[in-house]
Write a protein that holds these residues in place. Structure first.
Motif, PDB file in Angstrom:
ATOM      1  N   PHE A 176      49.960  45.819  51.264  1.00  0.00           N
ATOM      2  CA  PHE A 176      49.618  46.790  50.225  1.00  0.00           C
ATOM      3  C   PHE A 176      50.668  47.893  50.136  1.00  0.00           C
ATOM      4  CE2 PHE A 176      45.420  47.178  47.957  1.00  0.00           C
ATOM      5  CZ  PHE A 176      45.168  45.821  47.937  1.00  0.00           C
ATOM      6  N   GLN A 177      51.165  48.345  51.273  1.00  0.00           N
ATOM      7  CA  GLN A 177      52.194  49.382  51.252  1.00  0.00           C
ATOM      8  C   GLN A 177      53.466  48.876  50.585  1.00  0.00           C
ATOM      9  OE1 GLN A 177      51.378  50.275  55.628  1.00  0.00           O
ATOM     10  NE2 GLN A 177      52.071  52.273  54.891  1.00  0.00           N
ATOM     11  N   ASP A 178      53.816  47.625  50.838  1.00  0.00           N
ATOM     12  CA  ASP A 178      54.999  47.032  50.222  1.00  0.00           C
ATOM     13  C   ASP A 178      54.833  46.940  48.706  1.00  0.00           C
ATOM     14  OD1 ASP A 178      57.460  45.705  49.959  1.00  0.00           O
ATOM     15  OD2 ASP A 178      56.553  43.733  50.300  1.00  0.00           O
ATOM     16  N   ILE A 179      53.683  46.430  48.257  1.00  0.00           N
ATOM     17  CA  ILE A 179      53.442  46.299  46.816  1.00  0.00           C
ATOM     18  C   ILE A 179      53.401  47.674  46.153  1.00  0.00           C
ATOM     19  CG2 ILE A 179      51.815  45.527  45.049  1.00  0.00           C
ATOM     20  CD1 ILE A 179      53.301  43.253  46.450  1.00  0.00           C
ATOM     21  N   ALA A 180      52.780  48.652  46.805  1.00  0.00           N
ATOM     22  CA  ALA A 180      52.680  49.986  46.221  1.00  0.00           C
ATOM     23  C   ALA A 180      54.048  50.642  46.077  1.00  0.00           C
ATOM     24  CB  ALA A 180      51.762  50.859  47.072  1.00  0.00           C
ATOM     25  N   ARG A 181      54.957  50.352  47.002  1.00  0.00           N
ATOM     26  CA  ARG A 181      56.321  50.890  46.861  1.00  0.00           C
ATOM     27  C   ARG A 181      57.017  50.276  45.650  1.00  0.00           C
ATOM     28  NH1 ARG A 181      56.291  50.819  52.657  1.00  0.00           N
ATOM     29  NH2 ARG A 181      56.972  48.632  52.626  1.00  0.00           N
ATOM     30  N   LYS A 182      56.827  48.978  45.468  1.00  0.00           N
ATOM     31  CA  LYS A 182      57.470  48.292  44.354  1.00  0.00           C
ATOM     32  C   LYS A 182      56.800  48.606  43.015  1.00  0.00           C
ATOM     33  CE  LYS A 182      58.898  44.216  47.062  1.00  0.00           C
ATOM     34  NZ  LYS A 182      58.736  42.747  47.204  1.00  0.00           N
ATOM     35  N   TRP A 183      55.486  48.787  43.040  1.00  0.00           N
ATOM     36  CA  TRP A 183      54.691  48.913  41.809  1.00  0.00           C
ATOM     37  C   TRP A 183      53.801  50.144  41.935  1.00  0.00           C
ATOM     38  CZ3 TRP A 183      50.414  44.940  40.086  1.00  0.00           C
ATOM     39  CH2 TRP A 183      50.105  45.141  38.730  1.00  0.00           C
ATOM     40  N   ASN A 184      54.405  51.304  41.881  1.00  0.00           N
ATOM     41  CA  ASN A 184      53.671  52.526  42.183  1.00  0.00           C
ATOM     42  C   ASN A 184      52.680  52.918  41.097  1.00  0.00           C
ATOM     43  OD1 ASN A 184      55.708  53.177  40.368  1.00  0.00           O
ATOM     44  ND2 ASN A 184      56.061  55.204  41.223  1.00  0.00           N
ATOM     45  N   VAL A 185      52.780  52.325  39.907  1.00  0.00           N
ATOM     46  CA  VAL A 185      51.830  52.655  38.841  1.00  0.00           C
ATOM     47  C   VAL A 185      50.706  51.633  38.729  1.00  0.00           C
ATOM     48  CG1 VAL A 185      53.583  53.880  37.514  1.00  0.00           C
ATOM     49  CG2 VAL A 185      53.182  51.446  37.064  1.00  0.00           C
ATOM     50  N   GLY A 186      50.757  50.570  39.515  1.00  0.00           N
ATOM     51  CA  GLY A 186      49.741  49.530  39.421  1.00  0.00           C
ATOM     52  C   GLY A 186      48.456  49.912  40.136  1.00  0.00           C
ATOM     53  N   THR A 187      47.338  49.443  39.603  1.00  0.00           N
ATOM     54  CA  THR A 187      46.059  49.544  40.295  1.00  0.00           C
ATOM     55  C   THR A 187      45.945  48.341  41.218  1.00  0.00           C
ATOM     56  OG1 THR A 187      44.977  50.772  38.508  1.00  0.00           O
ATOM     57  CG2 THR A 187      43.554  49.543  40.006  1.00  0.00           C
ATOM     58  N   VAL A 238      43.511  51.136  45.188  1.00  0.00           N
ATOM     59  CA  VAL A 238      44.607  52.097  45.120  1.00  0.00           C
ATOM     60  C   VAL A 238      44.894  52.407  43.655  1.00  0.00           C
ATOM     61  CG1 VAL A 238      47.043  52.484  45.692  1.00  0.00           C
ATOM     62  CG2 VAL A 238      45.576  51.221  47.270  1.00  0.00           C
ATOM     63  N   ASN A 239      45.114  53.663  43.343  1.00  0.00           N
ATOM     64  CA  ASN A 239      45.292  54.119  41.950  1.00  0.00           C
ATOM     65  C   ASN A 239      44.090  53.744  41.091  1.00  0.00           C
ATOM     66  OD1 ASN A 239      47.850  55.157  42.545  1.00  0.00           O
ATOM     67  ND2 ASN A 239      48.879  53.236  42.015  1.00  0.00           N
ATOM     68  N   PRO A 240      42.873  54.119  41.523  1.00  0.00           N
ATOM     69  CA  PRO A 240      41.684  53.756  40.740  1.00  0.00           C
ATOM     70  C   PRO A 240      41.669  54.467  39.395  1.00  0.00           C
ATOM     71  CG  PRO A 240      41.114  55.367  42.421  1.00  0.00           C
ATOM     72  CD  PRO A 240      42.544  54.961  42.685  1.00  0.00           C
ATOM     73  N   PRO A 241      41.251  53.796  38.344  1.00  0.00           N
ATOM     74  CA  PRO A 241      41.134  54.459  37.042  1.00  0.00           C
ATOM     75  C   PRO A 241      40.091  55.577  37.082  1.00  0.00           C
ATOM     76  CG  PRO A 241      41.021  52.070  36.799  1.00  0.00           C
ATOM     77  CD  PRO A 241      40.918  52.362  38.256  1.00  0.00           C
ATOM     78  N   TRP A 242      40.274  56.556  36.205  1.00  0.00           N
ATOM     79  CA  TRP A 242      39.315  57.650  36.105  1.00  0.00           C
ATOM     80  C   TRP A 242      37.932  57.091  35.756  1.00  0.00           C
ATOM     81  CZ3 TRP A 242      36.076  59.585  32.334  1.00  0.00           C
ATOM     82  CH2 TRP A 242      35.554  60.861  32.566  1.00  0.00           C
ATOM     83  N   GLY A 243      36.918  57.526  36.492  1.00  0.00           N
ATOM     84  CA  GLY A 243      35.551  57.094  36.234  1.00  0.00           C
ATOM     85  C   GLY A 243      35.089  55.947  37.104  1.00  0.00           C
ATOM     86  N   LEU A 244      35.999  55.283  37.811  1.00  0.00           N
ATOM     87  CA  LEU A 244      35.588  54.136  38.632  1.00  0.00           C
ATOM     88  C   LEU A 244      34.689  54.580  39.780  1.00  0.00           C
ATOM     89  CD1 LEU A 244      35.708  51.119  39.235  1.00  0.00           C
ATOM     90  CD2 LEU A 244      37.796  51.533  40.560  1.00  0.00           C
ATOM     91  N   GLY A 245      34.924  55.767  40.323  1.00  0.00           N
ATOM     92  CA  GLY A 245      34.074  56.254  41.402  1.00  0.00           C
ATOM     93  C   GLY A 245      32.620  56.356  40.985  1.00  0.00           C
ATOM     94  N   GLU A 246      32.384  56.848  39.786  1.00  0.00           N
ATOM     95  CA  GLU A 246      31.017  56.969  39.289  1.00  0.00           C
ATOM     96  C   GLU A 246      30.382  55.596  39.068  1.00  0.00           C
ATOM     97  OE1 GLU A 246      33.605  58.633  38.302  1.00  0.00           O
ATOM     98  OE2 GLU A 246      33.095  60.762  38.487  1.00  0.00           O
ATOM     99  N   GLU A 247      31.175  54.661  38.542  1.00  0.00           N
ATOM    100  CA  GLU A 247      30.647  53.300  38.349  1.00  0.00           C
ATOM    101  C   GLU A 247      30.332  52.651  39.687  1.00  0.00           C
ATOM    102  OE1 GLU A 247      29.420  49.686  36.609  1.00  0.00           O
ATOM    103  OE2 GLU A 247      29.512  51.759  35.922  1.00  0.00           O
ATOM    104  N   ALA A 248      31.216  52.827  40.668  1.00  0.00           N
ATOM    105  CA  ALA A 248      30.973  52.262  41.992  1.00  0.00           C
ATOM    106  C   ALA A 248      29.694  52.831  42.597  1.00  0.00           C
ATOM    107  CB  ALA A 248      32.167  52.538  42.902  1.00  0.00           C
ATOM    108  N   ALA A 249      29.471  54.120  42.426  1.00  0.00           N
ATOM    109  CA  ALA A 249      28.249  54.742  42.948  1.00  0.00           C
ATOM    110  C   ALA A 249      27.006  54.151  42.306  1.00  0.00           C
ATOM    111  CB  ALA A 249      28.298  56.254  42.731  1.00  0.00           C
TER     112      ALA A 249
END
Length: 257
Positions: A176-187, A238-249
């Motif tokens: 995950f750390q490797d992918i996040a370095r390469k694709w820092n805007v990806g969810t 990682v990089n969750p969209p806005w509002g996902l926390g509320e949906e997860a709850a």
């Protein structure tokens, strides 16, 4: 490993948790008129028949999607229920979509899809239903490293291994750390089982340390059969969209109820 076949577990409680959040994220991302990429490391066959002998042998969908439908856990306009209705219209009332077909429901012309599946029979079945996707019969982690960052750069990666390879628990945090370095805007979304021996705990602790702003959603449920080791489902995003926390709850509250 090439022994795992998800048909025995399709539509179970873990699928319900994972797919409800996945569908919500895809619905959110596709609401904007901007192209995106969808990358999945362990795609499976994409489409499952809940009336098949394999699915009926374990009957795990009874505690998952079928329970949710009986109890009206999710409204008809929930993204997962919309994707499920669309798949059933095309493939019959007993059809259940894996994550590739859930993604296919939301993705549009101009979006890009990359799906990896190593199991020969699962890969062949996936090829029959995954319209417009680029398919890879190779290790999903290798595919993801080769593809990242995808074009378009906006998008979502789902990592959903069977964890039959025990080293996955140690290998996923640096992956995950490797992918996040390469694709820092990806969810980046990881599904993981919650096990009676807490084998997943070290992996999640390492991920939480590396990604302190990530979303962690966990639900618990009885084992599918006596002695079964999985007693819950987790999603780490990682990089969750806005509002996902509320949906997860909201989803977590359904399982507690």
């Amino acid at each position: 490993m090439l022994s795992y076949q998800h048909i025995y577990h399709a539509g179970n409680a873990a699928d319900l948790h994972k797919h409800a959040l996945l569908a919500w994220v895809l619905d959110y991302l596709t609401a904007k008129d901007k192209p995106l990429s969808y990358v999945e490391t362990h795609a499976g066959r994409g489409l499952y028949d809940l009336s098949s002998a394999e699915a009926r042998k374990t009957a795990e969908a009874e505690a998952g999607i079928l329970r949710a439908e009986r109890a009206d856990w999710l409204p008809e306009d929930h993204p997962l229920m919309r994707a499920l209705a669309s798949v059933r219209r095309q493939y019959g009332v007993n059809a259940y979509p894996g994550s590739p077909l859930i993604a296919q429901h939301f993705l549009r012309r101009g979006d890009s899809t990359h799906l990896a599946e190593m199991h020969p029979a699962e890969h062949d079945a996936l090829a029959e239903v995954a319209r417009g996707a680029t398919l890879y019969r190779q290790d999903g982690f290798q595919m993801a490293r080769a593809v990242a960052p995808p074009t378009p750069r906006r998008g979502l990666m789902l990592v959903d291994p069977s964890y039959e390879v025990k080293t996955d628990y140690a290998d996923i945090p640096p992956f995950f750390q490797d992918i996040a370095r390469k694709w820092n805007v990806g969810t980046l979304a990881l599904w993981y089982p919650i096990l009676t021996d807490d084998r997943q705990r070290g992996m999640i602790a390492r991920l939480s340390q590396a990604f302190p702003d990530a979303l962690k959603s966990e639900v618990h449920f009885p084992p599918a059969k006596p002695g079964h080791g999985m007693v819950g489902s987790g999603m780490f995003v990682v990089n969750p969209p806005w509002g996902l926390g509320e949906e997860a709850a909201r989803i977590e509250a359904l399982f507690r109820g």
